[in-house]
Design a protein around this motif. Structure first.
Motif, short mmCIF file in Angstrom:
data_model
loop_
_atom_site.label_atom_id
_atom_site.label_comp_id
_atom_site.label_asym_id
_atom_site.label_seq_id
_atom_site.Cartn_x
_atom_site.Cartn_y
_atom_site.Cartn_z
N LEU A 110 0.86 -1.18 0.00
CA LEU A 110 0.00 0.00 0.00
C LEU A 110 0.90 1.23 0.00
O LEU A 110 1.92 1.24 0.68
CB LEU A 110 -0.88 0.00 1.25
N ALA A 111 0.51 2.25 -0.78
CA ALA A 111 1.39 3.41 -0.92
C ALA A 111 0.61 4.70 -1.08
O ALA A 111 -0.46 4.72 -1.69
CB ALA A 111 2.32 3.23 -2.12
N CYS A 112 1.18 5.77 -0.52
CA CYS A 112 0.61 7.10 -0.69
C CYS A 112 1.74 8.12 -0.72
O CYS A 112 2.61 8.12 0.15
CB CYS A 112 -0.34 7.42 0.46
N ILE A 113 1.75 8.94 -1.74
CA ILE A 113 2.70 10.05 -1.87
C ILE A 113 1.89 11.31 -2.11
O ILE A 113 1.11 11.38 -3.06
CB ILE A 113 3.69 9.82 -3.02
N TYR A 114 2.07 12.30 -1.24
CA TYR A 114 1.30 13.53 -1.36
C TYR A 114 2.23 14.73 -1.45
O TYR A 114 3.03 14.98 -0.56
CB TYR A 114 0.36 13.68 -0.16
N ALA A 115 2.14 15.45 -2.56
CA ALA A 115 2.91 16.68 -2.77
C ALA A 115 1.98 17.86 -2.53
O ALA A 115 1.19 18.22 -3.42
CB ALA A 115 3.48 16.70 -4.19
N PRO A 116 2.02 18.48 -1.35
CA PRO A 116 1.01 19.47 -0.99
C PRO A 116 1.01 20.73 -1.84
O PRO A 116 -0.06 21.25 -2.18
CB PRO A 116 1.31 19.78 0.49
N ILE A 117 2.17 21.27 -2.17
CA ILE A 117 2.21 22.50 -2.95
C ILE A 117 1.76 22.22 -4.39
O ILE A 117 1.13 23.07 -5.03
CB ILE A 117 3.64 23.10 -2.94
N LEU A 118 2.06 21.04 -4.89
CA LEU A 118 1.63 20.65 -6.24
C LEU A 118 0.19 20.14 -6.24
O LEU A 118 -0.36 19.87 -7.31
CB LEU A 118 2.56 19.57 -6.79
N ASN A 119 -0.40 19.97 -5.05
CA ASN A 119 -1.77 19.48 -4.89
C ASN A 119 -1.98 18.16 -5.65
O ASN A 119 -2.95 17.97 -6.38
CB ASN A 119 -2.79 20.53 -5.38
N THR A 120 -1.02 17.24 -5.45
CA THR A 120 -1.04 15.98 -6.16
C THR A 120 -0.94 14.82 -5.18
O THR A 120 -0.05 14.79 -4.33
CB THR A 120 0.13 15.88 -7.17
N LEU A 121 -1.87 13.87 -5.31
CA LEU A 121 -1.91 12.69 -4.45
C LEU A 121 -1.74 11.44 -5.31
O LEU A 121 -2.53 11.19 -6.22
CB LEU A 121 -3.24 12.62 -3.70
N TYR A 122 -0.70 10.68 -5.02
CA TYR A 122 -0.47 9.40 -5.70
C TYR A 122 -0.78 8.28 -4.72
O TYR A 122 -0.35 8.33 -3.56
CB TYR A 122 0.99 9.27 -6.14
N THR A 123 -1.50 7.26 -5.18
CA THR A 123 -1.81 6.12 -4.34
C THR A 123 -1.68 4.83 -5.14
O THR A 123 -1.81 4.82 -6.37
CB THR A 123 -3.23 6.19 -3.76
N ALA A 124 -1.43 3.75 -4.42
CA ALA A 124 -1.37 2.43 -5.05
C ALA A 124 -1.68 1.37 -4.01
O ALA A 124 -1.35 1.52 -2.83
CB ALA A 124 -0.01 2.18 -5.68
N ALA A 125 -2.30 0.31 -4.44
CA ALA A 125 -2.53 -0.87 -3.61
C ALA A 125 -2.19 -2.09 -4.46
O ALA A 125 -2.50 -2.12 -5.66
CB ALA A 125 -3.98 -0.93 -3.13
N ILE A 126 -1.55 -3.06 -3.86
CA ILE A 126 -1.07 -4.20 -4.62
C ILE A 126 -2.21 -4.90 -5.35
O ILE A 126 -3.27 -5.18 -4.78
CB ILE A 126 -0.29 -5.17 -3.71
N GLY A 127 -2.01 -5.10 -6.64
CA GLY A 127 -3.01 -5.75 -7.47
C GLY A 127 -4.15 -4.86 -7.93
O GLY A 127 -5.05 -5.31 -8.66
N LYS A 128 -4.12 -3.56 -7.56
CA LYS A 128 -5.23 -2.66 -7.87
C LYS A 128 -4.82 -1.44 -8.68
O LYS A 128 -5.61 -0.52 -8.89
CB LYS A 128 -5.94 -2.23 -6.59
N GLY A 129 -3.56 -1.39 -9.14
CA GLY A 129 -3.13 -0.29 -9.97
C GLY A 129 -2.61 0.89 -9.19
O GLY A 129 -2.61 0.92 -7.96
N ALA A 130 -2.15 1.90 -9.94
CA ALA A 130 -1.60 3.12 -9.36
C ALA A 130 -2.41 4.31 -9.86
O ALA A 130 -2.87 4.32 -11.01
CB ALA A 130 -0.13 3.27 -9.75
N TRP A 131 -2.53 5.32 -9.00
CA TRP A 131 -3.42 6.44 -9.31
C TRP A 131 -2.76 7.78 -8.99
O TRP A 131 -2.00 7.90 -8.02
CB TRP A 131 -4.71 6.32 -8.49
N LYS A 132 -3.04 8.78 -9.82
CA LYS A 132 -2.67 10.17 -9.56
C LYS A 132 -3.96 10.95 -9.43
O LYS A 132 -4.72 11.08 -10.40
CB LYS A 132 -1.83 10.72 -10.71
N ASN A 133 -4.23 11.43 -8.23
CA ASN A 133 -5.54 12.02 -7.92
C ASN A 133 -6.63 11.03 -8.32
O ASN A 133 -6.66 9.93 -7.78
CB ASN A 133 -5.67 13.39 -8.59
#
Length: 258
Positions: A110-133
């Motif tokens: 499970l993963a989350c990367i949040y760049a607050p000034i860029l207002n960008t949230l990246y998330t991923a869960a194993i077997g479920k793909g990766a997402w940007k916002n």
């Protein structure tokens, strides 16, 4: 609250704290924790927020950059970098992020990367793909290294720094462009979203890369050490790519003795 909801809540709360302090902390308000590493009020404050929420709503131990292990050392744990890109934060550059991953059996799930000034949230869960916002992301289709965009980072030792300089010299002769952005989590997210083609890190710290590694894998990319072995919790060197360039990159690194 699911683990994904928890990690997003923690990353956003820490990001909000960093955003508030961003305007003043870049005025060289820091101290050295190592001769090549700095720490700011942003690192410490964001970490306290994340640790509080993870300890309140989860029973997993935590490995965090500033605090070290919180709870019993384990191969299943939260891995936290409260402020990846501290130097950028200090200089007033918006290229920094909160990075949180959940690792089980030495692998991120499970993963989350949040760049607050860029207002960008990246998330991923194993077997479920990766997402940007709200958008699903995938790696680039670049197959020719001469057309590739490459980034690199490095650990704190002089050996790692020398390796990185050697890699930069080699890749600058082979690739279309080479950059050091100063925040491994964001650079991994850029590989996952197809903006760049690879990031190469001698001396990778697990808190810098754990979340981004899952993003790259779930977006269709490949992550190994410099020997081509599948990256795991104990790995040091790391190369993450779109997969199509991976063997070429490994060959270059090893042929030149990096």
């Amino acid at each position: 609250m699911t683990d994904l909801q928890l990690v997003i809540r923690a990353a956003r709360a820490a990001g909000y704290f960093l955003q508030k302090h961003f305007k003043t902390t870049h005025l060289r308000n820091y101290h050295l924790k190592h001769k090549t590493q700095i720490v700011t009020v942003g690192d410490i404050g964001a970490e306290k927020i994340i640790l509080h929420l993870l300890q309140k709503y989860s029973s997993y131990p935590i490995l965090s950059e500033e605090a070290g292990w919180v709870g019993k050392r384990s191969n299943s744990a939260w891995i936290v970098d409260p402020l990846d890109g501290t130097t950028n934060f200090t200089l007033g550059s918006p290229i920094f992020a909160v990075s949180i991953a959940l690792i089980k059996n030495n692998q991120p799930i499970l993963a989350c990367i949040y760049a607050p000034i860029l207002n960008t949230l990246y998330t991923a869960a194993i077997g479920k793909g990766a997402w940007k916002n709200k958008w699903k992301i995938k790696v680039a289709n670049t197959k020719n290294i001469k057309k590739s965009f490459i980034t690199y980072c490095y650990g704190s030792s002089w050996k790692n720094i020398k390796q990185a300089l050697d890699i930069e010299k080699i890749m600058r002769q082979k690739a279309l462009e080479v950059r050091q952005l100063g925040a491994a989590s964001i650079e991994l997210a850029l590989v996952a979203s197809g903006r760049t083609d690879t990031i190469i890190i001698p001396g990778a710290n697990v808190w810098d890369v754990a979340a981004g590694i899952l993003l790259v894998r779930e977006a269709g990319g490949k992550v190994t050490d410099f020997n081509g072995q599948y990256w795991h919790f104990g790995s040091r060197d790391m190369i993450a790519s779109n997969g199509k360039l991976h063997s070429q990159l490994l060959k270059l690194i090893n042929n030149y003795g990096c």
